[in-house]
Each structure stands twice: as C-alpha cells, then as structure tokens.
Scaffold this motif. Structure first.
Motif, PDB file in Angstrom:
ATOM      1  N   PRO A 279       0.812  -1.218  -0.004  1.00 51.18           N
ATOM      2  CA  PRO A 279       0.142  -0.109  -0.129  1.00 51.18           C
ATOM      3  C   PRO A 279       1.013   1.145  -0.117  1.00 51.18           C
ATOM      4  CG  PRO A 279       0.134  -0.930   2.286  1.00 51.18           C
ATOM      5  CD  PRO A 279       0.739  -2.026   1.075  1.00 51.18           C
ATOM      6  N   ALA A 280       0.336   2.195  -0.683  1.00 50.96           N
ATOM      7  CA  ALA A 280       0.800   3.698  -0.412  1.00 50.96           C
ATOM      8  C   ALA A 280       0.263   4.742   0.259  1.00 50.96           C
ATOM      9  CB  ALA A 280       0.954   4.063  -1.964  1.00 50.96           C
ATOM     10  N   ARG A 281      -0.814   4.062   1.172  1.00 47.35           N
ATOM     11  CA  ARG A 281      -1.551   4.834   2.080  1.00 47.35           C
ATOM     12  C   ARG A 281      -1.590   4.217   3.453  1.00 47.35           C
ATOM     13  NH1 ARG A 281      -0.582   7.894  -1.374  1.00 47.35           N
ATOM     14  NH2 ARG A 281      -2.059   9.600  -2.319  1.00 47.35           N
ATOM     15  N   ALA A 282      -1.170   4.836   4.662  1.00 42.10           N
ATOM     16  CA  ALA A 282      -1.451   4.047   5.894  1.00 42.10           C
ATOM     17  C   ALA A 282      -2.946   3.945   6.106  1.00 42.10           C
ATOM     18  CB  ALA A 282      -0.718   4.898   6.859  1.00 42.10           C
TER      19      ALA A 282
ATOM     20  N   ALA B 293       4.585   1.984   1.119  1.00 42.97           N
ATOM     21  CA  ALA B 293       5.686   2.165  -0.183  1.00 42.97           C
ATOM     22  C   ALA B 293       5.539   3.615  -0.218  1.00 42.97           C
ATOM     23  CB  ALA B 293       5.128   1.630  -1.360  1.00 42.97           C
ATOM     24  N   ALA B 294       7.010   4.093  -0.523  1.00 39.71           N
ATOM     25  CA  ALA B 294       6.989   5.620  -0.810  1.00 39.71           C
ATOM     26  C   ALA B 294       6.277   5.988  -2.110  1.00 39.71           C
ATOM     27  CB  ALA B 294       8.578   5.881  -0.943  1.00 39.71           C
ATOM     28  N   GLU B 295       6.432   5.060  -3.115  1.00 36.53           N
ATOM     29  CA  GLU B 295       5.962   5.419  -4.437  1.00 36.53           C
ATOM     30  C   GLU B 295       4.444   5.097  -4.648  1.00 36.53           C
ATOM     31  OE1 GLU B 295      10.303   3.884  -4.650  1.00 36.53           O
ATOM     32  OE2 GLU B 295       8.268   3.242  -3.891  1.00 36.53           O
TER      33      GLU B 295
ATOM     34  N   ARG C 296       6.267  10.398   1.744  1.00 39.46           N
ATOM     35  CA  ARG C 296       4.993   9.533   2.008  1.00 39.46           C
ATOM     36  C   ARG C 296       4.610   9.650   3.500  1.00 39.46           C
ATOM     37  NH1 ARG C 296       1.592   8.852   0.384  1.00 39.46           N
ATOM     38  NH2 ARG C 296       2.332   8.214  -1.441  1.00 39.46           N
ATOM     39  N   ALA C 297       5.655   9.518   4.363  1.00 39.23           N
ATOM     40  CA  ALA C 297       5.393   9.705   5.851  1.00 39.23           C
ATOM     41  C   ALA C 297       4.962  10.987   6.136  1.00 39.23           C
ATOM     42  CB  ALA C 297       6.646   9.650   6.569  1.00 39.23           C
ATOM     43  N   ARG C 298       5.263  12.053   5.527  1.00 40.10           N
ATOM     44  CA  ARG C 298       4.643  13.517   5.906  1.00 40.10           C
ATOM     45  C   ARG C 298       3.244  13.623   5.383  1.00 40.10           C
ATOM     46  NH1 ARG C 298       3.635  17.957   2.699  1.00 40.10           N
ATOM     47  NH2 ARG C 298       3.491  19.923   3.736  1.00 40.10           N
ATOM     48  N   THR C 299       2.913  12.857   4.262  1.00 39.05           N
ATOM     49  CA  THR C 299       1.430  12.834   3.794  1.00 39.05           C
ATOM     50  C   THR C 299       0.632  12.239   4.683  1.00 39.05           C
ATOM     51  OG1 THR C 299       2.148  12.825   1.517  1.00 39.05           O
ATOM     52  CG2 THR C 299      -0.055  12.124   1.917  1.00 39.05           C
ATOM     53  N   ASP C 300       0.937  10.768   5.471  1.00 42.33           N
ATOM     54  CA  ASP C 300       0.239  10.115   6.111  1.00 42.33           C
ATOM     55  C   ASP C 300       0.239  10.800   7.437  1.00 42.33           C
ATOM     56  OD1 ASP C 300      -0.805   8.183   4.793  1.00 42.33           O
ATOM     57  OD2 ASP C 300       1.105   7.315   4.431  1.00 42.33           O
TER      58      ASP C 300
END
Length: 236
Positions: A57-60, A191-193, A88-92
C-alpha cells in the motif's frame, strides 16, 4: 526531538561485511544454493521482492508509529528515493496516521547523518508539530536501523513492541519486512511510491534486493541447520 547518536561512520554497504567469517560462510552457502538450484531459489526471492514491491500500500490504513529508512545523501541532502520516503511519511502524518516517527540512518560520508538530513527536509516542507520526530543516527544498514529502532520504541526490555509502518522504497520493502519480523516487530510495509516504477534503474534495484534477501535467508537457514547460534542471533 530525541534519538540514538553515534560517531561518524563512513564504511557501509555489502563490502563492509566481507571480513566477517559468518557472513562469508552465508555467501558461499548462497552461491552453492544458487548453482545447485540452477538459479530457481534466486528467482523465487525475486518473485517475492517484486510481488511486495507491486502490491504494497501507498497509504497508511491505520495509526501506527512509522520507521523511515534513510539512504545515502547527496551533498548532505536526501536524494530522490529518500525524499520520496519522507514525503510519504509526511502525507500520512498530516492525515493523522502517525503516532511517532523515527528517522533511521547514520553517517554515510557527509557532514550530517541521514536521519538529521531527513529531519531538516521534513521541517522545511512543513511537519505537524503534534507528531514527535525521533532520530536514530547510529546505524549504516537496514538491520542496524531496526535493531536501534527496537531500543527506541521500548521503555523496558520486556515491553511488547508497538505496531509500526516500515516506510521505504518499493524495491527495499521485502528485505526490511523480513528483517523486522525476525526481530519481533509487528510491522507492515508502506511504499514511498504510488506505484511500482518500471524503469531500468529500478529493475536493477529489484534484482539486487533479491540477491540480498537470498543471502540473508540462506544464512539464517544455514545457521539453523548447523546450529550456529552466533550467526542465528544476528537477526533475533
């Protein structure tokens, strides 16, 4: 902000292990298995790496602690793969899915650690102040990243580890997940991407990661078969 710090360490990568007898034995065992199986065991590991790289997954999906794996810096700044992991971490985190965030990575030849460079990147982009950032700066590979993160996550040795997201590039997920679960983490890949890139450099990374994973897995199986406790305790 808190974390584990260490003196600057410049040696990293596969070559730093070639003076270690146990790891050399694992390398020879891996070569034997590769030849004896006509490469089929390697193909199985490549399938495993590629499947997770494509399906992760690309979203937590839930709120957990996050472990962000670092990567060698370019002029003391995160390069594209590392920046993708941080983004990715910042978005979540902005979506409320991060309890705590651990930036993993020591010195890889620059003036600052990978973890510190990651912190600066996140703060420059805008980091939610309610989410604690902790730095682990004593490691130079994925196994050390996870060992030190395990210490940071626990207040007591007998305390269970909280569930975590492993935030890294898709090609790197299978190795990190394998190591994390052997070390006792309740871990899931993130996943980062957005999707698996299909370009030459990325495919080369998948091939390399399959080799690393085969080396580690064969070494652990060889340790169990021969009763080599010293080798087995490396990932426990």
């Amino acid at each position: 902000m808190s974390g584990i710090q260490a003196p600057k360490i410049l040696r990293r990568g596969v070559w730093r292990y070639l003076s270690d007898r146990d790891i050399l034995v694992a390398a020879f065992a891996t070569l034997f298995v590769f030849v004896a199986s006509l490469g089929l065991v390697y193909v199985a590991h490549l399938a495993r790496v590629s499947w997770l790289a494509a399906r992760a997954p690309a979203r937590a999906a839930s709120r957990r602690a996050m472990l962000i794996f670092g990567r060698r810096l370019v002029r003391d700044w995160p390069e594209s793969d590392f920046a993708g992991r941080l983004a990715r971490a910042r978005t979540d985190a902005l979506a409320g899915q991060a309890e705590r965030v651990f930036l993993l990575g020591g010195y890889s030849g620059g003036a600052i650690s990978e973890a510190e460079a990651g912190r600066r990147w996140l703060e420059a982009e805008g980091w939610p102040p309610a989410v604690p950032l902790e730095l682990e700066q004593a490691s130079i590979d994925s196994l050390e990243n996870l060992r030190h993160a395990r210490v940071l996550l626990r207040e007591r040795d007998d305390e269970p580890l909280p569930p975590v997201w492993l935030v890294t590039s898709r090609y790197h997920l299978a190795r990190c997940l394998y190591l994390a679960r052997r070390l006792g983490f309740d871990a899931e890949p993130l996943a980062a991407e957005e999707r698996l890139p299909l370009r030459g450099r990325y495919l080369a990374r998948l091939l390399m990661e399959a080799g690393y994973l085969m080396w580690i897995d064969t070494g652990m199986r060889w340790a169990a078969l021969t009763g080599n406790r010293r080798m087995a305790t490396r990932i426990s």
